[in-house]
Design an enzyme around this catalytic site. Sequence first.
Site, PDB file in Angstrom:
ATOM      1  N   GLN A 131       0.836  -1.196   0.000  1.00 54.74           N
ATOM      2  CA  GLN A 131       0.000   0.000   0.000  1.00 54.74           C
ATOM      3  C   GLN A 131       0.874   1.251   0.000  1.00 54.74           C
ATOM      4  OE1 GLN A 131      -3.007   0.200   3.043  1.00 54.74           O
ATOM      5  NE2 GLN A 131      -3.764   2.130   2.288  1.00 54.74           N
ATOM      6  N   PHE A 132       1.093   1.820  -1.188  1.00 57.81           N
ATOM      7  CA  PHE A 132       1.969   2.983  -1.318  1.00 57.81           C
ATOM      8  C   PHE A 132       1.454   4.193  -0.558  1.00 57.81           C
ATOM      9  CE2 PHE A 132      -1.021   3.891  -4.682  1.00 57.81           C
ATOM     10  CZ  PHE A 132      -1.084   5.274  -4.734  1.00 57.81           C
ATOM     11  N   THR A 133       0.145   4.251  -0.290  1.00 60.79           N
ATOM     12  CA  THR A 133      -0.416   5.425   0.385  1.00 60.79           C
ATOM     13  C   THR A 133       0.037   5.554   1.833  1.00 60.79           C
ATOM     14  OG1 THR A 133      -2.454   4.258   0.967  1.00 60.79           O
ATOM     15  CG2 THR A 133      -2.440   5.480  -1.127  1.00 60.79           C
TER      16      THR A 133
END
Length: 149
Positions: free
Chosen positions: A78-80
């Site tokens: 999850q890059f966020t």
Amino acid sequence: MRAVIQRVKRATLSVGGEEVSSIGGGLMVLVGITDSDTKKDMEYIGNKIVGLRVFNDENGVMNVNVGDSQNEIMVVSQFTLYGDAKKGNRPSYIRAAKGEISEPMYEDLIAYIESKGHKVARGVFGADMAIDMVADGPVTILIDSERSF
């Protein structure tokens, strides 16, 4: 590397309406990777995932890790997790590693956890995923390797 670790009663991951993976009780782990992450960061996070004592023992005390409790693990990239919303209302993801860096590190993390004797359910890297889960507790732990060394 950052990980948000949630104790869950169950979790199911779908892509495009099709179920891809699921676990019963265990840990749902969301992982964010940045350009500066190394093998040392990955191993630190991997050891925390398998070692965290967040499951109850016979006295109802959180004193048992995922392996000793016979629970399962799901890991989703999850890059966020590296979103920065300090300025304005639109988060910047400049610290999140690009796919050519983060995907191999994500795969290395899963392989590392599996090398410790755990089966790992996974997300689909880069896909738009839907996760249906039931939090247990809730117990949620944030681990950041930048603060560890």
